[in-house]
Design an enzyme around this catalytic site. Sequence first.
Site, short mmCIF file in Angstrom:
data_model
loop_
_atom_site.label_atom_id
_atom_site.label_comp_id
_atom_site.label_asym_id
_atom_site.label_seq_id
_atom_site.Cartn_x
_atom_site.Cartn_y
_atom_site.Cartn_z
CB CYS A 2 83.76 30.28 45.11
SG CYS A 2 82.85 30.64 46.60
NE ARG A 27 83.35 29.46 39.26
CZ ARG A 27 82.72 28.39 38.81
NH1 ARG A 27 82.40 28.32 37.53
NH2 ARG A 27 82.39 27.40 39.61
CD1 TRP A 73 77.42 34.63 44.97
CD2 TRP A 73 77.01 32.79 46.17
NE1 TRP A 73 76.06 34.52 45.14
CE2 TRP A 73 75.78 33.40 45.87
CE3 TRP A 73 76.99 31.62 46.92
CZ2 TRP A 73 74.55 32.90 46.28
CZ3 TRP A 73 75.77 31.09 47.34
CH2 TRP A 73 74.57 31.74 47.01
CG ASN A 99 83.40 26.56 44.02
OD1 ASN A 99 82.41 26.91 44.65
ND2 ASN A 99 83.37 26.18 42.76
N GLY A 100 82.63 25.45 47.18
CA GLY A 100 81.76 24.33 47.56
C GLY A 100 81.28 24.52 48.99
CD GLU A 482 65.20 33.86 30.24
OE1 GLU A 482 64.85 33.18 31.21
OE2 GLU A 482 66.36 34.32 30.10
CE LYS A 486 68.03 36.88 31.97
NZ LYS A 486 68.05 35.49 31.68
CD GLU A 489 69.19 36.98 35.90
OE1 GLU A 489 68.98 36.54 34.77
OE2 GLU A 489 69.86 36.35 36.75
CG HIS A 505 41.46 32.30 37.07
ND1 HIS A 505 40.23 31.77 37.36
CD2 HIS A 505 41.63 32.22 35.73
CE1 HIS A 505 39.67 31.36 36.22
NE2 HIS A 505 40.50 31.62 35.23
CE LYS A 602 76.78 32.81 32.74
NZ LYS A 602 75.53 33.40 32.24
#
Length: 607
Positions: A2, A27, A73, A99-100, A482, A486, A489, A505, A602
């Site tokens: 947010c 955000r 968000w 926000n929170g 990594e 990428k 996402e 395995h 983000k």
Amino acid sequence: MCGIVGYVGARPVLSILLDGLKKLEYRGYDSAGIVVLGRDLSLFKKQGKISLLESQISHSQVDGHAGIGHTRWATHGVPNDINAHPHLDCTGKLAVVHNGIIENYMELKTALIQKGHVFKSDTDTEVIPHLIEEELLNKDDLLKAVLGSISLLRGSFALAIIHKDFPEKIVCARRESPLVLGIGNGENFLASDIPALLPYTKKIIVLDNDEVALIEKTTVSIFDVQGKRIHRSPQTVDWDARMIEKGGFEHFMLKEIHEQPNVIKDTMEGHLDLAYNKVLLPEGPEDSLLQHLEAIYITACGTAYHAGLYGKYLIEALTGVPTEVEIGSEFRYRERMFKDKSLGIVISQSGETADTLAAMRRMKAEGIPVFAITNVASSSVARESDWVFHTKAGPEVAVASTKAYTAQLLSLALFALRLKGAREGSEDLRAKALVQELQRLPILAETTFNLEGKIQAYANRLRYLTDYFMLGRGLDYVTAMEGALKLKEISYVHCEAYPAGELKHGPLALITSGKQVCLLATQRQLLPKIHSNLKEVKARGAEVLILRFSDSEEMEADETFILPATSDYLSPLLAIIPLQLFAYYMAKEKGCDIDQPRNLAKSVTVE
Ligand code: M6R
């Protein structure tokens, strides 16, 4: 998660708030809203991206000198117009953005409903305007009412509040969620993050936990939870507004991928002593501590965690100091013992990731001193750590982290060399060669972009891809992890990163005819092993992309990306670039929202 903005001043409030929200859209982007305080409150809320809110507002004539905005968000309540912020009290005079997460909202809501308050949304946030409304029954001061209300809240919040009866004022408060005040000339601002302020001011004040601020046109006053005045001077940020423009690129992510050669150069600047082939890290722990270290504990989340894995491999390879890396959300809760002579390393681009911060606070509570690596100088991680190294990546806007990652890798390489120097002096030939090689990295990174056309064509050929495998050994496994993150996402392609030695395995069962595999082959000592892995997957019909250095032997693959040769130890800084580009072009082929992938934000400031 947010984004919050606020403005008090003489400029057109709507456009300032919309502009600020757009800068914070990374955000959260499932709904957005704005309220402007003029003669009345003018409220606009819309599900979806900020552009939809903007079209809704475009024909409105709204006058006012104060306003607050929010990009959401969702945590509590689905993304829709009603759950979008701002939320109002029963009188319709008071508006709040948040926000929170308010952890005790159910009990507060039940008590407020019993007192006759009417709720419209499914959010936790909506208890806040009603709580303040209650407080205002006994107090005639908005600031005092906010102080009274936040003492009842459990959880995390960054809040901005306006009230029709208190014109040209915004009250804001913070606990665990970031909030920055921007100081202007006859105007003042607030925002969740610095980029929203950059077009207007570089003078900022960071609000600390359990602080409340009263923002007016010409003054900003800060108070603790008891209402006692706190004096804090503004600081000047060294970012500028140009850094948050796309600069001719179609997406922020592509721009940020391309910025990496410069980011490496800027982050390294002033840290290499070429005369003595050693690394200088005056921001880090002193020799006396480094020389006697028995253990290093690294904690981080997501991409920063992958950087941490690189740190472990490198620190252990160069210095032998046992190094553990643990994801923040695991580190914070796990029962365990720590060594006495130890150092914590915390890595976070934003410096505000809730789990990373909690893990860092646990380290401190255990008596472990903490060295932080962060991209945001004013962040909580930077302020609460014992030492801080600032990566010079500049603002990273795309949700998928790219340039911040390479800056983190570089910072850890510098730290590992500095640790080696402190413990063994600077005569080691391997360390000397690495210091020399570091200098060449920006130019080598630039050369890597020669592959871009080939990568784009590869992504085009694989445009119907749904599953992918990235395999590697040693540091190549770190890069595979990594690279896989990428791809997942931003292109939503399912991707498994595996240590190539683990194939037999289990995962080999998934390798069948036509499966796409990327085999990373930059760790020279492990190349014979990688050769065997290549044979294994080819024998089962997989199509293989090889990523190798220009000076290593050719391998029989369906596609090969050749990287400029460098030290095995520095390979992750170069090898990640083609994988970032592959994820980018694959997402483009699939028509994905590259800078703002679904369900993500983000800065993950809630648990
Ligand atoms: O700001 P931080 O570095 O603490 O963020 C950690 C992760 O949330 C972040 O790296 C995330 O995994 C990115 N979306 C990865 O691209």
